[in-house]
Scaffold this active site. Structure first.
Site, PDB file in Angstrom:
ATOM      1  N   ASP A   1       6.013 -16.954   1.976  1.00  0.00           N
ATOM      2  CA  ASP A   1       7.112 -16.276   1.293  1.00  0.00           C
ATOM      3  C   ASP A   1       7.208 -17.009  -0.027  1.00  0.00           C
ATOM      4  O   ASP A   1       7.662 -18.157  -0.076  1.00  0.00           O
ATOM      5  CB  ASP A   1       8.417 -16.418   2.089  1.00  0.00           C
ATOM      6  CG  ASP A   1       9.573 -15.709   1.397  1.00  0.00           C
ATOM      7  OD1 ASP A   1       9.646 -15.802   0.145  1.00  0.00           O
ATOM      8  OD2 ASP A   1      10.381 -15.066   2.067  1.00  0.00           O
ATOM      9  N   HIS A   2       6.755 -16.370  -1.103  1.00  0.00           N
ATOM     10  CA  HIS A   2       6.570 -17.156  -2.330  1.00  0.00           C
ATOM     11  C   HIS A   2       7.884 -17.702  -2.880  1.00  0.00           C
ATOM     12  O   HIS A   2       7.884 -18.623  -3.676  1.00  0.00           O
ATOM     13  CB  HIS A   2       5.781 -16.362  -3.378  1.00  0.00           C
ATOM     14  CG  HIS A   2       6.562 -15.291  -4.080  1.00  0.00           C
ATOM     15  ND1 HIS A   2       6.805 -14.070  -3.524  1.00  0.00           N
ATOM     16  CD2 HIS A   2       7.151 -15.259  -5.295  1.00  0.00           C
ATOM     17  CE1 HIS A   2       7.499 -13.331  -4.369  1.00  0.00           C
ATOM     18  NE2 HIS A   2       7.735 -14.035  -5.447  1.00  0.00           N
TER      19      HIS A   2
ATOM     20  N   HIS B   1      12.682 -12.751   1.400  1.00  0.00           N
ATOM     21  CA  HIS B   1      13.143 -13.665   0.342  1.00  0.00           C
ATOM     22  C   HIS B   1      14.645 -13.968   0.451  1.00  0.00           C
ATOM     23  O   HIS B   1      15.071 -15.113   0.397  1.00  0.00           O
ATOM     24  CB  HIS B   1      12.866 -13.083  -1.045  1.00  0.00           C
ATOM     25  CG  HIS B   1      11.450 -12.656  -1.260  1.00  0.00           C
ATOM     26  ND1 HIS B   1      10.377 -13.344  -0.749  1.00  0.00           N
ATOM     27  CD2 HIS B   1      10.908 -11.607  -1.944  1.00  0.00           C
ATOM     28  CE1 HIS B   1       9.246 -12.742  -1.098  1.00  0.00           C
ATOM     29  NE2 HIS B   1       9.550 -11.680  -1.821  1.00  0.00           N
TER      30      HIS B   1
HETATM   31  P1  NDP Z   1      -4.281  -4.726  -3.429  1.00  0.00           P
HETATM   32  O1  NDP Z   1      -3.829  -3.353  -3.079  1.00  0.00           O
HETATM   33  O2  NDP Z   1      -4.632  -5.025  -4.846  1.00  0.00           O
HETATM   34  O3  NDP Z   1      -5.515  -5.043  -2.468  1.00  0.00           O
HETATM   35  C1  NDP Z   1      -6.286  -6.238  -2.508  1.00  0.00           C
HETATM   36  C2  NDP Z   1      -7.726  -5.937  -2.146  1.00  0.00           C
HETATM   37  O4  NDP Z   1      -7.797  -5.538  -0.796  1.00  0.00           O
HETATM   38  C3  NDP Z   1      -8.317  -4.794  -2.934  1.00  0.00           C
HETATM   39  O5  NDP Z   1      -8.811  -5.230  -4.165  1.00  0.00           O
HETATM   40  C4  NDP Z   1      -9.399  -4.310  -2.005  1.00  0.00           C
HETATM   41  O6  NDP Z   1     -10.573  -5.099  -2.174  1.00  0.00           O
HETATM   42  C5  NDP Z   1      -8.820  -4.559  -0.664  1.00  0.00           C
HETATM   43  N1  NDP Z   1      -8.188  -3.319  -0.165  1.00  0.00           N
HETATM   44  C6  NDP Z   1      -7.290  -2.537  -0.770  1.00  0.00           C
HETATM   45  N2  NDP Z   1      -6.924  -1.489  -0.016  1.00  0.00           N
HETATM   46  C7  NDP Z   1      -7.601  -1.606   1.123  1.00  0.00           C
HETATM   47  C8  NDP Z   1      -7.639  -0.855   2.301  1.00  0.00           C
HETATM   48  N3  NDP Z   1      -6.890   0.240   2.466  1.00  0.00           N
HETATM   49  N4  NDP Z   1      -8.458  -1.259   3.257  1.00  0.00           N
HETATM   50  C9  NDP Z   1      -9.193  -2.352   3.112  1.00  0.00           C
HETATM   51  N5  NDP Z   1      -9.190  -3.106   1.995  1.00  0.00           N
HETATM   52  C10 NDP Z   1      -8.400  -2.758   1.017  1.00  0.00           C
HETATM   53  O7  NDP Z   1      -3.200  -5.755  -2.875  1.00  0.00           O
HETATM   54  P2  NDP Z   1      -2.455  -6.921  -3.636  1.00  0.00           P
HETATM   55  O8  NDP Z   1      -3.463  -7.833  -4.220  1.00  0.00           O
HETATM   56  O9  NDP Z   1      -1.397  -6.358  -4.490  1.00  0.00           O
HETATM   57  O10 NDP Z   1      -1.689  -7.629  -2.415  1.00  0.00           O
HETATM   58  C11 NDP Z   1      -2.365  -8.326  -1.412  1.00  0.00           C
HETATM   59  C12 NDP Z   1      -1.373  -8.744  -0.341  1.00  0.00           C
HETATM   60  O11 NDP Z   1      -0.381  -9.566  -0.919  1.00  0.00           O
HETATM   61  C13 NDP Z   1      -0.623  -7.563   0.300  1.00  0.00           C
HETATM   62  O12 NDP Z   1      -0.411  -7.871   1.646  1.00  0.00           O
HETATM   63  C14 NDP Z   1       0.703  -7.534  -0.450  1.00  0.00           C
HETATM   64  O13 NDP Z   1       1.729  -7.010   0.346  1.00  0.00           O
HETATM   65  C15 NDP Z   1       0.923  -9.028  -0.704  1.00  0.00           C
HETATM   66  N6  NDP Z   1       1.754  -9.289  -1.877  1.00  0.00           N
HETATM   67  C16 NDP Z   1       1.376  -8.835  -3.111  1.00  0.00           C
HETATM   68  C17 NDP Z   1       2.150  -9.106  -4.207  1.00  0.00           C
HETATM   69  C18 NDP Z   1       1.719  -8.669  -5.573  1.00  0.00           C
HETATM   70  O14 NDP Z   1       2.427  -9.004  -6.505  1.00  0.00           O
HETATM   71  N7  NDP Z   1       0.606  -7.959  -5.717  1.00  0.00           N
HETATM   72  C19 NDP Z   1       3.412  -9.865  -4.099  1.00  0.00           C
HETATM   73  C20 NDP Z   1       3.688 -10.331  -2.772  1.00  0.00           C
HETATM   74  C21 NDP Z   1       2.873 -10.042  -1.709  1.00  0.00           C
HETATM   75  P3  NDP Z   1     -12.041  -4.519  -1.841  1.00  0.00           P
HETATM   76  O15 NDP Z   1     -12.032  -3.053  -2.072  1.00  0.00           O
HETATM   77  O16 NDP Z   1     -12.945  -5.263  -2.759  1.00  0.00           O
HETATM   78  O17 NDP Z   1     -12.282  -4.865  -0.423  1.00  0.00           O
HETATM   79  C1  BG6 Z   2       7.595  -9.369  -3.906  1.00  0.00           C
HETATM   80  C2  BG6 Z   2       8.016  -7.941  -3.757  1.00  0.00           C
HETATM   81  O1  BG6 Z   2       7.556  -9.995  -2.650  1.00  0.00           O
HETATM   82  O2  BG6 Z   2       8.538 -10.053  -4.725  1.00  0.00           O
HETATM   83  C3  BG6 Z   2       8.159  -7.275  -5.108  1.00  0.00           C
HETATM   84  O3  BG6 Z   2       7.036  -7.250  -2.990  1.00  0.00           O
HETATM   85  C4  BG6 Z   2       9.071  -8.065  -6.004  1.00  0.00           C
HETATM   86  O4  BG6 Z   2       8.657  -5.948  -4.964  1.00  0.00           O
HETATM   87  C5  BG6 Z   2       8.653  -9.527  -6.035  1.00  0.00           C
HETATM   88  O5  BG6 Z   2       9.025  -7.503  -7.310  1.00  0.00           O
HETATM   89  C6  BG6 Z   2       9.677 -10.368  -6.773  1.00  0.00           C
HETATM   90  O6  BG6 Z   2       9.195 -11.664  -6.940  1.00  0.00           O
HETATM   91  P1  BG6 Z   2       9.684 -12.556  -8.179  1.00  0.00           P
HETATM   92  O7  BG6 Z   2       9.001 -13.864  -7.956  1.00  0.00           O
HETATM   93  O8  BG6 Z   2       9.231 -11.844  -9.414  1.00  0.00           O
HETATM   94  O9  BG6 Z   2      11.175 -12.624  -8.090  1.00  0.00           O
END
Ligand code: NDP
Ligand code: BG6
Length: 512
Positions: free
Chosen positions: A200-201, A263
């Site tokens: 949980d960042h 959070h």
């Molecule tokens: P993405 O949607 O960018 O997915 C990351 C990678 O996973 C993709 O580049 C792809 O890589 C692979 N992927 C995407 N969709 C699928 C699918 N349906 N099936 C299999 N592989 C898939 O995710 P994020 O990087 O945004 O987030 C990653 C995790 O972190 C999630 O669980 C998200 O909830 C969590 N998170 C994200 C935050 C953010 O700010 N982005 C904040 C907090 C939590 P490839 O095709 O190369 O395999």
């Molecule tokens: C993520 C949520 O966990 O936290 C986002 O999925 C949200 O919707 C984000 O925007 C907020 O994080 P921060 O660090 O920008 O307050």
């Protein structure tokens, strides 16, 4: 890179907290989180000399990406998202040990290839290497990745030794109690709990870590930290941004799942827990779980403890902003709340009768996360509210972000020949005292996982306890459809129903 750019406190830390030779494997390495947070975090740990001497980074994903191209993508991510500029010497050292493995998440053979890749790194290093697996993919593939880590033997690598394999799992940890239990079941079928680091960042934010220090290293707070002196507590996690391009995800989530269950509840647990018996990870997490268990079930229904709403069109920073239902990828009859507020009661010796108000929303008046402790008013025998005495209740506010700091509202005499009063604010600002270039949450969290310190991570039972509280509410909202969904203009402080929630106790929301 000039020494002055390196973080002085982290330099002190590095002398005491070293990680063993480590290979960090990022699943979902072509994704958004990897580019925006993970690669910059690794890079900044490199700048601060906090990476182990033998550090290797391996990207993993379905896309075929040659090693060179992955390094270029990583360098671009640092240029765009790192808090410090790309230094060729520091990045050169990391890039030299950065590689990419292409494979499916449900493909056992690909995991055998990954295991061979790691074994090759160990031969190159000439000793055992700790494997840290970072699952940064959508949750739909958490389970296959975990199962393949088990089947390939990677999860059990060096088990029984300090440099055993570890896994970092991103949120969401399920979408309700049943799925959280199922995910924990899958995790535990492969890893032992001490190998697991659920992120949980918010726990990695400097100001959130400081809650422990402020509360338990300053003797002035503890005598007041209870129902005898505290009237109510308000926890706000407000964002100015809307859902942006994440509509697909957000439609399945909503504010309760996205922010409150994790959070905001963590901020509550850190504020209200009992003093831990020691600073070790289990003692700290035990107290959070105990506190979460003491929260009473929410009263649901129209006169209950909750409010939910979606943002309508409004103004943000002087510019028009569209409503949630007009955003890209959002259903015309969407049931996803972009704002949620709860009134919680904690049934223990310390807090009985003190309402805890939690709220989180997108497209609110400003981006601010804070914890405000409102103290009871003194008896009005000497100074009763009047034209001469403009009095406020004392409020201690921890500002988590932005303008990180701590403020205390007191009443003071206005200088002059008669006694008139006015509320005044005492302020401590991190940026003024310590400078503003503080580490990002992900830097601390990746470092702690490499070192094997689980203090700032969520334990399985903690995630389940929080879901236990939220799940009946999610079910009741799902049954109600859009009935009871309020709205608020983008750029405002939330819906009228949330104001009414506090008005029942003669309270009102702060406008931080
Ligand atoms: P993405 O949607 O960018 O997915 C990351 C990678 O996973 C993709 O580049 C792809 O890589 C692979 N992927 C995407 N969709 C699928 C699918 N349906 N099936 C299999 N592989 C898939 O995710 P994020 O990087 O945004 O987030 C990653 C995790 O972190 C999630 O669980 C998200 O909830 C969590 N998170 C994200 C935050 C953010 O700010 N982005 C904040 C907090 C939590 P490839 O095709 O190369 O395999
Ligand atoms: C993520 C949520 O966990 O936290 C986002 O999925 C949200 O919707 C984000 O925007 C907020 O994080 P921060 O660090 O920008 O307050």
């Amino acid at each position: 890179m000039a020494d002055s750019q390196r973080h002085p406190f982290l330099h002190g830390l590095s002398k005491h907290r070293g990680a063993p030779p480590t290979v960090v494997v990022i699943f979902g390495a072509s994704g958004d989180l990897t580019a925006r947070k993970l690669i910059p975090a690794v890079y900044n740990l490199g700048v601060d000399n906090l990476l182990p001497t033998d550090f290797h980074l391996v990207g993993y994903g379905r896309k075929e990406i040659p090693d060179d191209e992955f390094r270029t993508l990583a360098a671009d991510a640092i240029k765009e998202f790192s808090r410090r500029e790309l230094d060729d010497e520091v990045w050169g050292r990391i890039a030299g040990n950065t590689t990419y493995v292409a494979g499916g998440y449900d493909d056992p053979e690909a995991f055998v290839r990954l295991a061979d890749h790691i074994a090759k790194i160990e031969r190159q290093v000439g000793r055992d290497v700790q494997a840290l697996f970072y699952i940064s993919t959508p949750p739909s593939v958490f389970a296959p990745i975990l199962r393949n880590l088990g089947a390939s033997g990677l999860a059990g690598k060096h088990l029984g030794q300090p440099h055993h394999a570890k896994v970092i799992i991103e949120k969401p940890f399920g979408r309700d109690l049943a799925s959280a239990r199922e995910l924990n079941g899958t995790i535990r079928s492969v890893f032992e709990e001490h190998q697991v680091y659920r992120i949980d960042h918010y726990l990695g934010k400097e100001t959130v870590q400081d809650l422990l220090v402020q509360r338990f290293s300053n003797a002035i707070f503890e005598p007041l930290w209870n129902r005898n002196f505290i009237d109510s507590v308000q926890i706000t996690v407000a964002e100015e941004v809307g859902v942006g391009t994440r509509g697909g995800y957000y439609e399945q989530s909503g504010a309760l799942r996205d922010m409150i269950q994790n959070h905001t509840m963590q901020l509550l647990a850190l504020t209200a827990r009992e003093p831990p018996v020691s600073l070790d990870a289990e003692s700290i997490r035990d107290e959070k779980v105990k506190l979460l268990k003491a929260i009473q079930p929410l009263r649901l229904g129209p006169d209950g403890d909750v409010a939910r709403a979606q943002y309508a069109a409004g103004m943000i920073g002087g510019k028009p902003a569209q409503g949630y239902l007009e955003e890209e990828g959002i259903a015309a009859e969407s049931k996803a709340e972009t704002y949620a507020a709860l009134r919680l009661s904690i049934n223990n010796w310390r807090w009985q009768g003190v309402p805890f108000y939690l709220r989180s929303g997108k497209r609110m008046a400003r981006r601010v996360s804070e914890i405000a402790i409102n103290f009871k008013r003194p008896p009005g025998t000497l100074f009763a509210e009047s034209e001469k005495f403009n009095l406020a209740g004392n409020t201690l506010a921890f500002q988590i972000q932005p303008d990180e700091g701590l403020s205390l509202i007191l009443n003071a005499k206005i200088p002059g020949l008669e006694t008139r009063t006015q509320p005044v604010k005492m302020n401590f600002r991190y940026a003024t005292t310590f400078g503003s270039n503080t580490p990002e949450a992900y830097e601390r969290l990746v470092l702690d996982a490499m070192i094997g310190d689980g203090t700032l991570f969520i334990r399985g039972d903690e995630a389940e306890t929080s879901w236990k509280l939220c799940t009946p509410l999610l079910e009741s909202w799902s049954d109600a459809g859009r009935k009871g969904m309020d709205s608020y203009p983008a750029g405002s402080w939330g819906p009228a129903s949330a104001d009414a929630l506090l008005a029942k106790n003669q309270h009102h929301w702060r406008q931080p």
